[in-house]
Design a protein around this motif. Structure first.
Motif, mmCIF file in Angstrom:
data_model
loop_
_atom_site.group_PDB
_atom_site.id
_atom_site.type_symbol
_atom_site.label_atom_id
_atom_site.label_comp_id
_atom_site.label_asym_id
_atom_site.label_seq_id
_atom_site.Cartn_x
_atom_site.Cartn_y
_atom_site.Cartn_z
ATOM 1 N N LYS A 54 0.821 -1.212 0.000
ATOM 2 C CA LYS A 54 0.000 0.000 0.000
ATOM 3 C C LYS A 54 0.858 1.265 0.000
ATOM 4 C CE LYS A 54 -3.730 -2.278 2.572
ATOM 5 N NZ LYS A 54 -4.524 -2.265 3.828
ATOM 6 N N ILE A 55 2.154 1.106 0.290
ATOM 7 C CA ILE A 55 3.055 2.259 0.333
ATOM 8 C C ILE A 55 3.639 2.470 -1.058
ATOM 9 C CG2 ILE A 55 5.112 3.255 1.362
ATOM 10 C CD1 ILE A 55 4.623 1.549 3.816
ATOM 11 N N ARG A 56 3.239 3.528 -1.700
ATOM 12 C CA ARG A 56 3.737 3.820 -3.047
ATOM 13 C C ARG A 56 4.476 5.156 -3.015
ATOM 14 N NH1 ARG A 56 -1.259 1.321 -3.857
ATOM 15 N NH2 ARG A 56 -1.176 -0.526 -5.188
ATOM 16 N N HIS A 57 5.762 5.079 -2.709
ATOM 17 C CA HIS A 57 6.569 6.289 -2.683
ATOM 18 C C HIS A 57 6.924 6.694 -4.114
ATOM 19 C CE1 HIS A 57 7.700 4.174 1.178
ATOM 20 N NE2 HIS A 57 7.282 5.331 1.633
ATOM 21 N N GLU A 58 6.957 7.989 -4.323
ATOM 22 C CA GLU A 58 7.429 8.541 -5.584
ATOM 23 C C GLU A 58 8.618 9.450 -5.295
ATOM 24 O OE1 GLU A 58 6.336 7.696 -8.486
ATOM 25 O OE2 GLU A 58 4.551 6.571 -7.875
ATOM 26 N N PRO A 59 9.609 9.495 -6.207
ATOM 27 C CA PRO A 59 10.725 10.414 -5.975
ATOM 28 C C PRO A 59 10.222 11.826 -5.686
ATOM 29 C CG PRO A 59 11.186 8.986 -7.845
ATOM 30 C CD PRO A 59 9.762 8.718 -7.458
ATOM 31 N N GLY A 60 10.788 12.441 -4.649
ATOM 32 C CA GLY A 60 10.362 13.776 -4.258
ATOM 33 C C GLY A 60 9.377 13.807 -3.111
ATOM 34 N N ASP A 61 8.739 12.648 -2.809
ATOM 35 C CA ASP A 61 7.880 12.577 -1.631
ATOM 36 C C ASP A 61 8.723 12.799 -0.370
ATOM 37 O OD1 ASP A 61 5.587 12.125 -3.086
ATOM 38 O OD2 ASP A 61 5.567 9.955 -2.774
ATOM 39 N N VAL A 62 8.048 13.145 0.719
ATOM 40 C CA VAL A 62 8.740 13.486 1.955
ATOM 41 C C VAL A 62 8.392 12.487 3.053
ATOM 42 C CG1 VAL A 62 9.226 15.301 3.640
ATOM 43 C CG2 VAL A 62 8.584 15.913 1.303
ATOM 44 N N VAL A 63 9.410 12.055 3.780
ATOM 45 C CA VAL A 63 9.245 11.125 4.892
ATOM 46 C C VAL A 63 9.569 11.846 6.198
ATOM 47 C CG1 VAL A 63 10.217 9.060 5.990
ATOM 48 C CG2 VAL A 63 9.713 9.050 3.530
ATOM 49 N N VAL A 64 8.726 11.627 7.203
ATOM 50 C CA VAL A 64 9.012 12.101 8.564
ATOM 51 C C VAL A 64 9.366 10.891 9.413
ATOM 52 C CG1 VAL A 64 8.138 13.275 10.613
ATOM 53 C CG2 VAL A 64 7.431 14.055 8.335
ATOM 54 N N TRP A 65 10.548 10.902 10.002
ATOM 55 C CA TRP A 65 11.004 9.842 10.917
ATOM 56 C C TRP A 65 10.743 10.299 12.337
ATOM 57 C CZ3 TRP A 65 14.463 10.004 14.919
ATOM 58 C CH2 TRP A 65 14.953 8.786 15.414
ATOM 59 N N GLU A 99 15.050 8.093 -3.511
ATOM 60 C CA GLU A 99 14.992 9.509 -3.894
ATOM 61 C C GLU A 99 13.899 10.246 -3.130
ATOM 62 O OE1 GLU A 99 15.078 10.220 -8.103
ATOM 63 O OE2 GLU A 99 16.221 8.404 -8.469
ATOM 64 N N LEU A 100 13.774 9.921 -1.847
ATOM 65 C CA LEU A 100 12.803 10.557 -0.972
ATOM 66 C C LEU A 100 13.476 11.633 -0.124
ATOM 67 C CD1 LEU A 100 11.018 7.323 0.323
ATOM 68 C CD2 LEU A 100 10.233 8.849 -1.500
ATOM 69 N N LYS A 101 12.770 12.700 0.119
ATOM 70 C CA LYS A 101 13.237 13.705 1.067
ATOM 71 C C LYS A 101 12.930 13.218 2.482
ATOM 72 C CE LYS A 101 12.499 17.565 -2.119
ATOM 73 N NZ LYS A 101 11.783 18.863 -2.335
ATOM 74 N N LEU A 102 13.697 13.687 3.442
ATOM 75 C CA LEU A 102 13.560 13.184 4.812
ATOM 76 C C LEU A 102 13.689 14.322 5.818
ATOM 77 C CD1 LEU A 102 13.395 10.759 6.811
ATOM 78 C CD2 LEU A 102 15.877 10.534 6.579
ATOM 79 N N ALA A 103 12.838 14.287 6.835
ATOM 80 C CA ALA A 103 12.945 15.179 7.977
ATOM 81 C C ALA A 103 12.792 14.353 9.240
ATOM 82 C CB ALA A 103 11.865 16.272 7.926
ATOM 83 N N ALA A 104 13.435 14.771 10.315
ATOM 84 C CA ALA A 104 13.398 14.034 11.578
ATOM 85 C C ALA A 104 12.633 14.826 12.631
ATOM 86 C CB ALA A 104 14.817 13.756 12.073
ATOM 87 N N ALA A 105 11.643 14.160 13.257
ATOM 88 C CA ALA A 105 10.930 14.727 14.403
ATOM 89 C C ALA A 105 11.391 13.966 15.636
ATOM 90 C CB ALA A 105 9.418 14.604 14.216
ATOM 91 N N VAL A 106 12.153 14.614 16.481
ATOM 92 C CA VAL A 106 12.812 13.952 17.608
ATOM 93 C C VAL A 106 12.036 14.245 18.891
ATOM 94 C CG1 VAL A 106 14.928 13.831 18.974
ATOM 95 C CG2 VAL A 106 15.062 14.037 16.474
ATOM 96 N N PHE A 107 11.454 13.183 19.466
ATOM 97 C CA PHE A 107 10.692 13.290 20.711
ATOM 98 C C PHE A 107 11.521 12.706 21.855
ATOM 99 C CE2 PHE A 107 6.294 12.941 18.404
ATOM 100 C CZ PHE A 107 6.578 14.106 17.723
ATOM 101 N N THR A 108 11.160 13.065 23.067
ATOM 102 C CA THR A 108 11.911 12.657 24.253
ATOM 103 C C THR A 108 10.969 12.097 25.307
ATOM 104 O OG1 THR A 108 13.570 14.387 23.850
ATOM 105 C CG2 THR A 108 13.496 13.443 26.062
ATOM 106 N N PRO A 109 11.242 10.910 25.865
ATOM 107 C CA PRO A 109 10.389 10.391 26.946
ATOM 108 C C PRO A 109 10.538 11.238 28.208
ATOM 109 C CG PRO A 109 12.308 8.982 26.635
ATOM 110 C CD PRO A 109 12.338 9.983 25.527
#
Length: 343
Positions: A54-65, A99-109
């Motif tokens: 079901k995950i269909r990434h296309e180059p240029g899509d953005v991922v949040v980790w 070819e995906l863009k990536l950004a990191a959301a860093v949470f803390t317990p």
């Protein structure tokens, strides 16, 4: 071009009134896709990226980790931070390959937020993302800088692992993630720091009964199963179901020419409060700190536990069983591999 935002994270990214719901309100319909799974780490995101049809990434899509909080909790319970960071790096490099863009959301317990100083994992994590030129939104760090305070206040936590259902922290996270998305880049082509340079691959059970929920669809192998490898590499993750209120596990043995190379027991015993089975992708390297290097012809022999005692576990599974269920449920789904460059 229509850009889709894919979110990979833990239970803070699953809350119905949490930051992801608010983020979706600011984007066109269906352009934010949430593939988060609670109580897991980056190796689960790798498995999903490689297997979910079901995950269909296309180059240029953005991922949040968004796995820092979960990985910090796993590290507190014994996971080697180098293993956690190695799997995060594998995820980063898989995004680059696609070819995906990536950004990191860093949470803390909560316990780390209240500590005099956060565990070294966080500075190591920042250095890893910076190595690849990835934009980081660190909730704790940004809150402290903007508000000139020593920490995020306790009142903005619902419990030790989740931020509060409070507009103040929710809107702060949404704004920070949106800023990071605007600066997201494809990870730079640089040498790896904590993993190999090879591509990632999954080997899945070829027979069994299908398990499906809102996040995954997979064959669950029969209770006794043998998997023969045809490619050279290393097993870095083991995917299995964890069953609520069970006393069960998997005995996993790697054989090469009738000689045992590695062996470990993995817990599939979940708490009664779970309610339903969940999928875990265990960090295979962390089980007894053994390596799972494989070559063509090697066989992974998977069976039920034959004795109670200590076994490898992570969040949501139990690490010690005083007795076993008479009939243990089928659990094995497959493995995540890092292929050798000479494969």
């Amino acid at each position: 071009m229509v850009v889709t935002v894919f979110i990979y994270g833990g239970s803070n990214s699953l809350l119905k009134t949490g930051w992801t719901a608010g983020l979706q309100e600011d984007f066109p319909p269906h352009s934010v896709v949430n593939h988060s799974i609670g109580a897991t780490t980056s190796v689960t995101a790798i498995y999903q990226m490689l297997t979910n049809a079901k995950i269909r990434h296309e180059p240029g899509d953005v991922v949040v980790w968004e796995y820092a909080l979960n990985e910090a909790n796993h590290i507190t319970k014994g996971l080697d931070p180098e293993i956690a960071l190695g799997n995060t790096e594998r995820f980063i490099r898989e995004c680059a390959r696609r070819e995906l863009k990536l950004a990191a959301a860093v949470f803390t317990p909560l316990d780390q937020e209240m500590a005099e100083e956060r565990m070294p994992y966080y500075s190591m994590l920042h250095a890893l993302f910076q190595h690849y030129g990835i934009e980081i939104f660190d909730v704790s760090q940004t809150w402290r800088l903007q508000n000139d305070v020593p920490r995020v206040p306790r009142r903005l936590y619902r419990n030790k692992a989740h931020y509060a259902d409070d507009p103040e922290i929710r809107n702060f996270i949404i704004a920070g993630v949106k800023t990071a998305l605007g600066k997201a880049q494809r990870p730079m082509n640089v040498s790896p720091l904590r993993c190999g340079p090879g591509e990632l691959h999954v080997e899945l059970a070829k027979t069994g009964e299908r398990f499906e929920n809102s996040r995954i669809s997979a064959l669950v192998a029969p209770i006794n199963y043998r998997m023969e490898f045809s490619r050279k590499g290393a097993v870095v993750g083991l995917a299995a179901l964890v069953h609520p209120n069970s006393r069960s596990g998997l005995h996993v043995r790697l054989d090469r020419r009738n000689r045992v190379e590695s062996m470990a027991n993995f817990s599939t015993a979940g708490a009664k409060s779970m309610g339903k089975p969940i999928m875990k992708v265990y960090s295979a390297e962390a089980a007894k700190n053994v390596t799972w290097d494989v070559i063509p012809g090697d066989v992974l022999d998977i069976g039920p536990l034959n004795s109670a005692g200590l076994l490898y576990s992570e969040t949501s599974s139990r690490g010690e069983l005083k007795r076993l269920d008479e009939v243990q449920p089928a659990s094995f789904i497959g493995v995540v591999m890092e292929l050798s460059e000479t494969d």
